[in-house]
Design an enzyme around this catalytic site. Structure first.
Site, mmCIF file in Angstrom:
data_model
loop_
_atom_site.group_PDB
_atom_site.id
_atom_site.type_symbol
_atom_site.label_atom_id
_atom_site.label_comp_id
_atom_site.label_asym_id
_atom_site.label_seq_id
_atom_site.Cartn_x
_atom_site.Cartn_y
_atom_site.Cartn_z
ATOM 1 N N TRP A 201 0.813 -1.096 0.080
ATOM 2 C CA TRP A 201 0.076 -0.006 0.086
ATOM 3 C C TRP A 201 0.873 1.297 -0.193
ATOM 4 C CZ3 TRP A 201 -4.479 -1.648 -1.128
ATOM 5 C CH2 TRP A 201 -5.713 -0.527 -1.109
ATOM 6 N N ASP A 202 0.186 2.559 -0.188
ATOM 7 C CA ASP A 202 1.430 3.749 -0.161
ATOM 8 C C ASP A 202 1.948 3.933 1.190
ATOM 9 O OD1 ASP A 202 -1.103 4.485 0.997
ATOM 10 O OD2 ASP A 202 -1.239 6.168 -0.679
ATOM 11 N N TRP A 203 1.482 3.054 2.285
ATOM 12 C CA TRP A 203 2.197 3.275 3.636
ATOM 13 C C TRP A 203 2.775 2.063 4.109
ATOM 14 C CZ3 TRP A 203 -0.895 -0.426 5.327
ATOM 15 C CH2 TRP A 203 -2.352 -0.474 4.967
ATOM 16 N N ASN A 465 -14.216 1.016 0.870
ATOM 17 C CA ASN A 465 -13.280 2.372 0.765
ATOM 18 C C ASN A 465 -13.049 2.843 -0.764
ATOM 19 O OD1 ASN A 465 -11.120 4.347 2.029
ATOM 20 N ND2 ASN A 465 -9.710 3.159 0.343
ATOM 21 N N GLU A 466 -13.804 4.054 -1.065
ATOM 22 C CA GLU A 466 -13.117 4.916 -2.096
ATOM 23 C C GLU A 466 -13.557 4.218 -3.680
ATOM 24 O OE1 GLU A 466 -9.305 6.354 -1.542
ATOM 25 O OE2 GLU A 466 -9.663 7.403 0.053
ATOM 26 N N GLU A 563 -11.440 11.186 5.818
ATOM 27 C CA GLU A 563 -9.889 11.285 5.653
ATOM 28 C C GLU A 563 -9.268 12.365 5.272
ATOM 29 O OE1 GLU A 563 -8.408 8.198 2.998
ATOM 30 O OE2 GLU A 563 -9.638 6.465 3.789
#
Ligand SMILES: *[C@@H]1O[C@H](CO)[C@@H](O)[C@H](O)[C@H]1NC(C)=O
Ligand SMILES: *[C@@H]1O[C@H](CO)[C@@H](O)[C@H](O)[C@H]1NC(C)=O
Ligand SMILES: *[C@@H]1O[C@H](CO)[C@@H](O)[C@H](O)[C@H]1NC(C)=O
Ligand SMILES: *[C@@H]1O[C@H](CO)[C@@H](O)[C@H](O)[C@H]1NC(C)=O
Ligand SMILES: *[C@@H]1O[C@H](CO)[C@@H](O)[C@H](O)[C@H]1NC(C)=O
Ligand SMILES: *[C@@H]1O[C@H](CO)[C@@H](O)[C@H](O)[C@H]1NC(C)=O
Ligand SMILES: *[C@@H]1O[C@H](CO)[C@@H](O)[C@H](O)[C@H]1NC(C)=O
Length: 889
Positions: A201-203, A465-466, A563
């Site tokens: 993921w981006d984290w 989510n999104e 968010e």
């Protein structure tokens, strides 16, 4: 958790007691055999053969046996990619006693299989699994033998499986195919029902886990087995009465005529009724009228009241024998999501009403606490959730790219009054709707809702989510002519399946199809709104790294911010164990490897450079640690500004927008040691942002901001009672610890649950009235005071210029002394000058300060330290460093 090295323990549950004086007949004994503990693990060519703990995963087993290093060390995520590309087999050999084999029925229950596996017992195939979020059970009575039994779970590579499912879905693409290169992840995660962030993921890193991530056990019984017990308190508004809906999922060996007794002794409520349990697995529903409805003590969110509970006892009798006996906690509260017309505004409100009271949701977003779920300890969960509550949070969103959390997570949220916005586990992608995919999702959703719905902390379910936003704003460049295909799939999955199941299973909470969404307006528009980010409807996710984050005008005045956030780096003590000296510079390979968000490291410095001088020490290590510090300062200040904007917008409508009733920043916790949007580092250490959150989420808060050169101070109150408050503003010169002047506003009524402008003055007039001050030489602090002159809420501050332009800042030469007294450790600080962003750090000594990252405008200050393991004043003194903004100059 499994116990290392101990022999398998037998659990005999005597289901008959009390009513009998003689021992129960054999047929009443339900026998249970845990199969947790040491299994054998091998890869496909059997070059690796090792013991493995269950619950657990292949990565953890390889590390525990010394085959690999810490997967989080430096670049090991790349080095260990082969693990998820291989196939793995878990094997357990066990014996069962004769009493167990003569039972009418024996079930093998696997609480969590990650993910795609074939299961066999004594060489006979039992079945296959394809969903990490389901419990699987298989009847095994006739397969058990008197000698050794061999249970084998053969996993195929999740990466291989996902890619094969993608290939099989040849009619059209289901994007995204792969994550961005910067994430160094695996492709097609949307084709496998598995923690979506495990492919990167981006984290977070890519560690597609494989294993039995939850417990395995055998259960044998003669009569029946209770698989799941849930309860839902339902409030009948017209009659002002509570009813309890109680549901039993029962596996019965044969049809039984029994008597069931449901009681809530704490509320003098009891119901006894005849029940015919039919053969097989069925759900039975009952209602209990609560006798003392008016006396029921309600569960409240953190900051709004207590979290009391009652016990519900469920007993079943067959003649004089007790065949069912279970107790669970019951919490009473109502929750409504209010989407009503708003006076003076197009659009609809969007807020939660708990027990009839509108509640502003303050908190953050939760991601998995570890790449390897078996390494999430009860203590680490408790520490993270307690840290959330300690920062005055009352809500967390369990984000849809992780896992449905373990029971303990929700138990703690129930205890702490943390409201949970629970996503279903779908994130940032389109999803297939093939029959077998839909079937497994249906089972997943049914099981998860039944498992979780008794928790009062969960206040809303959300489908994904999104994914509404991804479809509406075309993240994946789907040609307009094909959009209808994806909208159809979207509605099939989230509306026609997930939503329907949830509404049938749980009438006690709202369901949203996505986040962000326009809610009722999205539904009007066929479930995918033209602009799901519309601030006049539903919730909004908003990120911008290029705007000046100190300018509140760049933020959407949304009804609900679910968010928003900014990245920062964790502290040096968190990075040190997973890096070596050559990694310790902002431009190192390691630093860019750990950054999974495109341009992330540059964006942090660019945003910081808008307000601060960037570190440029000639000492490379100092330059690195100063850089970590300045990213934390930047993040803390940005999220503070944005959150205060949302909180002060709760009572206003400006140009049709406002009445904001939620601020959940992205993100609470970290999955590894890397830069991210989190306020708590991997390991539990608070970043500067988390200390700031304690203040910006305070129940009563003064918020200062400028509009057209006018300074406003708002009093924000989440109390239910009214207050009379005035603002007290103190002006300081950057060059002097003695204040320049003080201004006080009139007392004003601040109703409970409101934000009220309490002070307003042009900055020019304020400075002129104060004598020797300019925007560059002075700054303000302010607080609220009641009619008795007692301060309410924290002291806040307002900078009149960018700190990099401030005139008169001096080296504060702070000295610190640590001492221990009856109440714990205290650090006394002495400063010679005004010191912004004073940061105390005790390295790897776990714990937290009472306050940190603060503006010091006094000569002396005392901060306490809560240690999370035994330590001493000497150790803390040795470890303590104090950094302020001037240290970068
Ligand atoms: C067996 O598999 C491992 C892991 O995939 C691989 O490194 C090794 O070369 C293989 N050994 C043989 C003999 O094929
Ligand atoms: C894993 O199993 C799949 C399916 O049986 C097979 O196609 C693949 O070659 C196996 N991988 C390895 C490394 O043996
Ligand atoms: C309700 O309370 C009354 C008075 O204590 C008691 O007589 C009655 O049995 C109770 N009813 C139920 C359903 O528990
Ligand atoms: C009980 O409720 C569930 C939904 O929670 C429903 O699916 C089921 O059909 C109900 N069973 C009975 C016997 O009413
Ligand atoms: C650091 O910044 C100062 C002031 O901007 C400048 O004078 C100095 O040359 C810089 N030092 C380095 C090492 O870049
Ligand atoms: C801090 O110490 C330096 C060096 O001794 C000194 O020049 C400076 O004046 C001190 N700062 C203040 C505010 O006293
Ligand atoms: C601050 O601390 C110093 C040294 O302990 C002490 O002399 C002084 O009185 C303190 N000042 C105040 C205002 O408490």
């Amino acid at each position: 958790m499994a116990q290392l090295g101990t022999p398998v323990i037998w659990a005999l549950s005597w289901l008959v007691f009390g009513v009998l004086s003689s021992p129960p007949p054999a047929w009443e004994q339900r026998l249970e055999r845990s199969l947790n503990g040491k299994w054998r693990l091998s890869n496909s060519n059997r070059s690796l053969l090792l013991p493995a703990e269950v619950p657990g995963c292949v990565h953890s087993a390889l590390q525990q046996q010394g085959y690999i290093q810490d997967p989080y060390f430096r670049f090991n995520d790349l080095l260990y990619q082969w693990i998820a590309l291989d196939n793995w087999t878990y094997t357990n050999t066990f014996t069962v006693p004769p009493q167990m084999r003569v039972k009418q029925k024996a079930l093998l229950i696997l609480h969590g299989v990650d993910t795609v596996a074939s299961i066999s017992l004594n060489g006979v195939a039992l079945g296959t699994t394809d969903d990490m979020f389901r419990r699987y059970d298989f009847p095994v009575r006739d397969l058990l033998s008197d000698g050794d039994n061999v249970l084998e779970v053969g996993f195929i590579s999740p990466v291989l499986y996902a890619s094969e499912r993608r290939k099989a879905h040849s009619s059209y693409a289901v994007p995204p195919e792969c994550p961005p290169d910067v994430q160094k992840g695996q492709c097609h995660v949307n084709f496998i029902r598995k923690e979506q962030s495990s492919f990167s993921w981006d984290w977070g890193p890519s560690f597609p886990t494989v294993g039995l991530w939850k417990g395995v056990r055998l259960e044998a019984f003669d009569v029946l087995q209770l698989i799941q017990l849930s309860s839902l308190p339902l409030y009948d508004r017209s009659g002002s009465r509570w009813r309890l809906r109680v549901e039993l999922l029962v596996d019965a060996v044969q049809t039984l005529d029994s008597k069931v007794e449901l009681s809530v002794p704490g509320l003098a409520s009891k119901r006894t009724l005849p029940v015919r349990f039919l053969q097989g697995r069925l759900q039975y529903n009952f209602t209990v009228d609560i006798n003392q409805s008016r006396e029921v003590k309600l569960w409240w969110p953190n900051g709004h009241g207590d979290q009391p509970f009652y016990l519900l006892a469920v007993r079943g009798f067959l003649g004089k024998f007790m065949i069912l006996n279970k107790e669970i906690k019951v919490f009473f509260r109502t929750v409504e999501l209010i989407q009503d017309p708003v006076v003076g505004s197009p659009g609809l409100s969007f807020y939660f009403r708990v027990n009839g009271r509108p509640v502003f949701l303050k908190g953050s977003n939760w991601i998995p606490a570890h790449s390897f779920q078996d390494q999430v300890t009860p203590a680490s969960l408790r520490s993270l959730l307690q840290s959330a509550a300690d920062a005055n949070m009352n809500a967390l969103r369990v984000w849809g790219g992780g896992v449905y959390e373990q029971d303990l997570f929700y138990d703690i949220c129930d205890q702490l009054g943390i409201m949970v916005w629970q996503d279903f586990m779908f994130a940032c992608a389109m999803y297939p709707t093939d029959d077998d995919f839909i079937q497994t999702v249906r089972e997943e959703v049914t099981q998860q809702v039944r498992r979780l719905k008794s928790h009062p902390s969960i206040i809303v379910w959300s489908g994904n989510n999104e994914n509404e936003a991804a479809l509406a704003t075309n993240w994946f460049s789907i040609p307009a002519s094909l959009k209808h295909v994806y909208i159809k799939d979207y509605v099939t999955l989230y509306v026609n399946n997930i939503r329907r199941i949830v509404q049938e299973e749980d009438p006690s909470r709202p369901f949203l199809v996505s986040s962000p969404t326009n809610g009722a307006e999205s539904e009007q528009e066929g479930w995918v709104a033209a602009n799901p980010y519309d601030p006049r409807y539903g919730d909004v996710h908003f990120y911008s790294y290029v705007h000046d984050c100190w300018d509140w005008r760049s933020f959407p005045r949304t009804r609900f911010a679910s968010e928003y956030g900014f990245q920062s780096w964790p502290s040096f003590s968190t990075l040190q164990p997973v890096s070596v000296q050559e990694d310790w510079s902002y431009g190192s390979d390691f630093t860019s490897h750990r950054q999974h968000h495109q341009e992330g490291n540059q964006q942090m410095l660019q945003q910081a450079a808008l307000h601060f001088i960037l570190p440029n020490s000639t000492d490379p290590l100092k330059r690195f640690t100063d850089s970590l510090y300045i990213t934390q300062v930047m993040q803390a200040e940005c999220v503070k500004t944005q959150t205060e904007f949302y909180r002060r917008s709760r009572s206003e409508i400006v140009e049709g927008k406002g009445h904001t009733m939620g601020a959940l920043y992205w993100q609470l916790n970290d999955i590894w040691q890397a830069p991210s949007w989190s306020s708590i580092e991997f390991g539990g250490k608070w970043k500067m942002l988390h200390y700031f959150a304690q203040h910006f989420f305070a129940t009563v808060l003064p918020v200062g901001f400028e509009d057209d050169d006018t300074l406003f101070i708002y009093a924000v109150s989440d109390l239910s009672r009214n207050l009379k408050l005035r603002a007290v503003v103190t002006v300081y010169a950057w060059s002097d610890l003695d204040s320049v002047c003080t201004l006080t506003s009139n007392l004003l009524q601040v109703p409970g649950g409101s934000a009220v402008a309490i002070f307003r003055q042009s900055v020019a007039a304020l400075l002129a009235g104060c004598g020797r001050c300019t925007r560059l030489t002075c700054l303000l602090t302010f607080h609220l005071q009641n009619e008795d002159g007692i301060q309410q809420g924290p002291t806040n501050r307002h900078f009149l210029c960018k700190p990099k332009d401030a005139q008169g800042l001096q080296r504060p030469n702070i000295t610190a002394k640590v001492r221990e007294d009856e109440s714990g450790f205290a650090v006394t600080l002495q400063s010679a000058a005004v010191a912004p962003f004073v940061w105390l750090d005790v390295g790897n000594v776990p714990g937290r300060f009472s306050s940190n990252g603060f503006l010091m405008v006094t000569r002396n200050a005392t901060v306490s330290f809560e240690a999370w393991r035994p330590t001493s004043a000497a150790e803390l003194s040795r470890s303590l460093t104090v950094t302020t903004l001037m240290d970068l100059y």
